[in-house]
Design an enzyme around this catalytic site. Structure first.
Site, PDB file in Angstrom:
ATOM      1  N   CYS A  15      35.589  43.103  50.249  1.00 12.64           N
ATOM      2  CA  CYS A  15      34.495  43.053  49.277  1.00 12.64           C
ATOM      3  C   CYS A  15      33.126  43.042  49.929  1.00 12.64           C
ATOM      4  O   CYS A  15      32.102  43.153  49.233  1.00 12.64           O
ATOM      5  CB  CYS A  15      34.658  41.839  48.370  1.00 12.64           C
ATOM      6  SG  CYS A  15      36.084  41.958  47.275  1.00 12.64           S
ATOM      7  N   GLY A  51      26.596  40.829  33.778  1.00 14.23           N
ATOM      8  CA  GLY A  51      27.440  41.259  34.885  1.00 14.23           C
ATOM      9  C   GLY A  51      28.737  40.489  34.981  1.00 14.23           C
ATOM     10  O   GLY A  51      29.021  39.849  35.994  1.00 14.23           O
ATOM     11  N   ASP A  93      40.023  39.844  38.422  1.00 16.18           N
ATOM     12  CA  ASP A  93      38.999  40.117  37.407  1.00 16.18           C
ATOM     13  C   ASP A  93      39.502  39.787  36.001  1.00 16.18           C
ATOM     14  O   ASP A  93      38.731  39.359  35.140  1.00 16.18           O
ATOM     15  CB  ASP A  93      38.575  41.579  37.470  1.00 16.18           C
ATOM     16  CG  ASP A  93      37.645  41.865  38.635  1.00 16.18           C
ATOM     17  OD1 ASP A  93      37.106  40.909  39.207  1.00 16.18           O
ATOM     18  OD2 ASP A  93      37.454  43.047  38.970  1.00 16.18           O
ATOM     19  N   SER A 143      45.376  59.282  43.551  1.00 13.73           N
ATOM     20  CA  SER A 143      45.169  59.311  44.994  1.00 13.73           C
ATOM     21  C   SER A 143      44.311  60.513  45.377  1.00 13.73           C
ATOM     22  O   SER A 143      44.349  61.558  44.718  1.00 13.73           O
ATOM     23  CB  SER A 143      46.513  59.373  45.734  1.00 13.73           C
ATOM     24  OG  SER A 143      47.204  60.566  45.393  1.00 13.73           O
TER      25      SER A 143
END
Length: 332
Positions: A15, A51, A93, A143
């Site tokens: 991240c 956000g 998330d 992919s």
């Protein structure tokens, strides 16, 4: 044959590869407030909330759909572990919204000329195993060929519309709880530079935030977020900004992975962490906290824990929610 070191195929890792938070704020600002002319479903959580971790649309009075996507370059050298960590991070998330992940598809970018597809299969296997441990179906995905390997998932889950965790619902007087220790950023930087494996960090990053999320929802906690690439301070600032409150962080109460402080002292600080601190510093009252403490609090995490405005048994309280003051975040 020597196994390839996955982290050597990427310019960054985990991240810490996120766009700088200030630039991201500017990028999405133009999109906030926009909506289709005839939406098929009511948007409960989107860009206007400050956000949040995922988008949420209402299905009916008791069900809402949570949807998210997350992917990044290798954060560890072992491909199976990288897959596990990336999947746990994507699923997080949904947990950060108080939801339950139901289905996921893989997102894979691969340098097929330089890395065997057998290695990619190990990455996918790690992702599948973690998703299945979460009770989440995995089927197919997308992919592409890319110079840098990247992996993650797009995840869909369900949440009750009236029992969500969100960034704009923090209430003064609440405790502030963190459910995973910090320090994965500096340890991943050291791993990339030296090859040293930090087993504790790998297992913490690969661990699901499921139980903490369930406990938060069952306890009636209204607000939370997960701590990832913007560091504890960055995500605390986003939560405080959206909720119109001040978050006070007791630095001595914040838990860290073993060896994290030594990695910092030895100089293993990512560019993402330094950008985090530069961005958030104008919004934080640091008091007497030294530069080393500030960097650790801004350390770019991969698959970090949940930051919740309430107490969760078994996890440390690291501060409290205060009425709005001169600074959105205070380090004590």
């Amino acid at each position: 044959m020597t196994a390839p070191r996955m982290t050597q195929y990427a310019g960054g890792g985990g991240c810490a590869c996120k766009l700088p938070p200030g630039e991201l704020d500017e990028l999405v600002a133009a999109l906030a407030g926009s909506a289709p002319a005839n939406p098929a479903a009511e948007l409960l959580v989107g860009l206007d909330g400050g956000g949040d971790d995922a988008a949420v649309v209402r299905l009916d009075s008791e069900r809402a759909l949570v949807t998210t996507a997350d992917f990044f370059t290798p954060v560890v050298d072992d491909p199976y572990d990288w897959g596990r960590i990336a999947a746990a991070n994507a699923l997080s998330d949904v947990y950060a919204m108080g939801g339950t992940p139901w289905a996921a598809v893989n997102l894979l970018a691969w340098p097929r000329e330089t890395l065997p597809l057998e290695v990619a299969a190990e990455v996918l296997r790690g992702g599948r195993d973690v998703a299945h441990a979460a009770g989440c179906q995995v089927s197919g995905g997308h992919s592409i060929t890319d110079a840098e390997p990247k992996y993650g998932m797009s995840v869909v889950g369900l949440v009750h519309p009236d029992r969500m965790l969100r960034v704009d619902a923090a209430v003064p007087g609440s405790a502030l709880t963190l459910t995973k220790p910090l320090g994965s950023g500096v340890l991943n930087s050291r791993h990339k530079a030296t090859g040293t494996v930090f087993a504790e960090a790998v297992e913490v990053m690969a661990a699901l935030n499921r139980d903490a999320s369930r406990a938060a929802v069952e306890g009636g906690i209204p607000a939370g977020t997960d701590v990832t690439g913007f560091g504890l301070l960055g995500h605390a600032y986003k939560l405080a900004r959206a909720s119109g409150v001040t978050l006070a962080v007791d630095a001595a109460a914040v838990p860290y992975l073993a060896d994290a402080r030594q990695a910092l002292a030895d100089g293993y600080v990512s560019g993402g962490t330094r950008r985090n601190l530069q961005w958030v510093a104008p919004h934080v009252e640091f008091g007497s906290a030294p530069e080393s403490e500030r960097l650790l609090l801004a350390d770019a995490q991969t698959s970090g824990g949940l930051l919740l405005t309430g107490e969760i048994p078994g996890h440390p309280v690291i501060g409290e929610v205060l009425p709005p003051g001169p600074s959105p975040v205070v380090v004590r």
